[in-house]
Design an enzyme around this catalytic site. Structure first.
Site, PDB file in Angstrom:
ATOM      1  N   CYS A 163     -21.465  49.981   8.605  1.00  0.00           N
ATOM      2  CA  CYS A 163     -20.269  49.732   9.280  1.00  0.00           C
ATOM      3  C   CYS A 163     -19.370  48.697   8.874  1.00  0.00           C
ATOM      4  O   CYS A 163     -18.215  48.665   8.965  1.00  0.00           O
ATOM      5  CB  CYS A 163     -20.301  49.364  11.131  1.00  0.00           C
ATOM      6  SG  CYS A 163     -21.230  50.968  11.585  1.00  0.00           S
ATOM      7  N   ASN A 169     -17.437  55.698  17.078  1.00  0.00           N
ATOM      8  CA  ASN A 169     -17.676  54.788  15.828  1.00  0.00           C
ATOM      9  C   ASN A 169     -17.717  55.468  14.664  1.00  0.00           C
ATOM     10  O   ASN A 169     -18.621  56.365  14.282  1.00  0.00           O
ATOM     11  CB  ASN A 169     -18.986  54.248  16.319  1.00  0.00           C
ATOM     12  CG  ASN A 169     -19.424  53.053  15.257  1.00  0.00           C
ATOM     13  OD1 ASN A 169     -18.892  53.215  13.837  1.00  0.00           O
ATOM     14  ND2 ASN A 169     -20.424  52.300  15.610  1.00  0.00           N
ATOM     15  N   HIS A 217     -13.562  46.681  13.856  1.00  0.00           N
ATOM     16  CA  HIS A 217     -14.588  47.855  13.677  1.00  0.00           C
ATOM     17  C   HIS A 217     -14.600  48.348  15.256  1.00  0.00           C
ATOM     18  O   HIS A 217     -14.769  47.587  16.065  1.00  0.00           O
ATOM     19  CB  HIS A 217     -15.776  47.383  13.271  1.00  0.00           C
ATOM     20  CG  HIS A 217     -17.021  48.222  13.400  1.00  0.00           C
ATOM     21  ND1 HIS A 217     -16.787  49.489  12.799  1.00  0.00           N
ATOM     22  CD2 HIS A 217     -18.252  48.382  14.059  1.00  0.00           C
ATOM     23  CE1 HIS A 217     -17.856  50.556  13.168  1.00  0.00           C
ATOM     24  NE2 HIS A 217     -18.646  49.821  13.471  1.00  0.00           N
TER      25      HIS A 217
END
Ligand code: UT7
Length: 331
Positions: free
Chosen positions: A122, A288, A258
């Protein structure tokens, strides 16, 4: 690792265009209620996610990257032949090799520029941005295409309610160019491999993802432990970034975080003393998307006019590895 060279060299790396792409298919919390023992209420309350996009069976991470890249190139008003560096951050590359960056270069109809992938889960886009910035600052590249792209749906166990509600597919891209005007101010990259078991996929990725599914190579996560470390670590990187630049919290115009969980985002915003109106949130509609989440959020805020030229942006991410990082920049 900290890079704070922009103030010492004339060559700044500045974002001249952003682009994003989300696959057409949308999977809502109501859809997931039909698939696993979950509820819209639980997902919304614990994560902030309402829906996410899922790539078509024939669509690869590179396909999504191409769409996002073309949008970024258009916004930058340049053509693929102007690019002399391509960096793709992805956890779900089309193949083990060639790199997704090479596949993207071919799709864009150009050749000859440097092209390679970065894998930091990520945090991948922040790593890629940081590397591209160094190429530009040192004069090794003039115009870089930096992409985060993911088809996480390929490595999700659709029977595991603890993970399948969290992730989505998408791609985001920026064009970074050498400039005399201030752009990226500093980047901060970290990792700690001791946490590798808390968030992991146990096998490699390839175009033939159905084979991986047979092997059961899915995302496995010890969510609440990851959550705790993420909040703590992101708070630390806020401090680190501000101290490195002798900057006050009040000087940040936008947090582009994020997008893993609204509660993690809120904690980081609080650390920055930023009201949520100054935070770009896409987790509700994207879920996500790992390496794609920061550039996608940036692109959305640029296109809807929230982020304006001259604004000071704080980008951050945390993910598998663990890896984490931040980028402070003038847009
Ligand atoms: O992007 C990379 C980094 N990733 C992250 O930063 C994600 C970090 N972690 C998180 O965002 C959160 O930990 C989650 C959203 C994954 C989970 O939220 P939580 O508040 O930490 O919940 P939990 O894991 O402690 O689970 C609480 C309860 C459990 O039931 P019991 O054991 O208390 O009876 C779970 O089984 O919620 C249950 N649960 C669910 N219930 C309904 C877990 N998933 C679901 C679900 N629907 N989808």
């Amino acid at each position: 690792m900290v890079n704070r060279g922009a103030s010492q060299l004339k060559n700044y790396a500045r974002i001249i265009g952003t682009g994003g792409y989300l696959p057409e298919k949308v999977l809502t919390n109501a859809d997931l209620e039909q698939m696993v023992d979950t509820t819209d209420e639980w997902i919304t309350k614990r994560t902030g996610i309402k829906k996410r996009h899922i790539a078509d069976t024939g669509q690869t991470a590179c396909d999504l990257a191409e769409m996002a890249s073309r949008n970024a190139l258009k916004a930058a008003q340049i053509s693929p032949s102007d690019i002399d560096l391509i960096i793709v951050a992805t956890t779900t590359p089309d193949r083990i090799f060639p790199s997704t960056a090479c596949l993207l270069q071919q799709k864009l109809g150009v050749s000859g520029s440097a092209a390679f992938d970065i894998q930091a889960v990520c945090t991948g886009f922040i790593y890629a941005l940081s590397v591209a910035e160094k190429f530009i600052r040192t004069g090794s590249a003039h115009t870089a295409l930096v992409v985060g792209t993911e088809t996480l749906s390929r490595i999700i166990d659709w029977q595991d309610r603890t993970t399948c509600v969290l992730f989505g597919d998408g791609a985001g891209a920026v064009v970074l160019q050498s400039s005399e005007d201030l752009g990226v101010i500093s980047t901060h990259l970290h990792a700690d491999g001791n946490y590798q078991q808390l968030l992991t996929v146990s096998a490699g990725i390839s175009e033939n993802y159905h084979k991986l599914r047979e092997e059961g190579a899915f995302i496995q996560m010890q969510g609440s432990e990851v959550f705790r470390v993420a909040v703590r670590t992101l708070e630390r990187i806020v401090e680190e970034t501000l101290v490195a630049n002798n900057m006050d919290k009040g000087e940040i115009d936008w947090l582009i975080p994020h997008q893993a969980n609204i509660r993690i985002i809120e904690a980081t915003a609080k650390k920055l003393n930023l009201p949520m109106e100054r935070v770009v949130v896409t987790v509700d509609s994207h879920g996500n998307t790992s390496a794609a989440s920061v550039p996608l959020a940036l692109d959305i805020a640029v296109r809807d006019g929230r982020v304006k030229r001259g604004d000071t942006l704080f980008l951050e991410a945390f993910g598998g590895g663990f890896t984490w990082g931040s980028a402070l920049l003038k847009y």
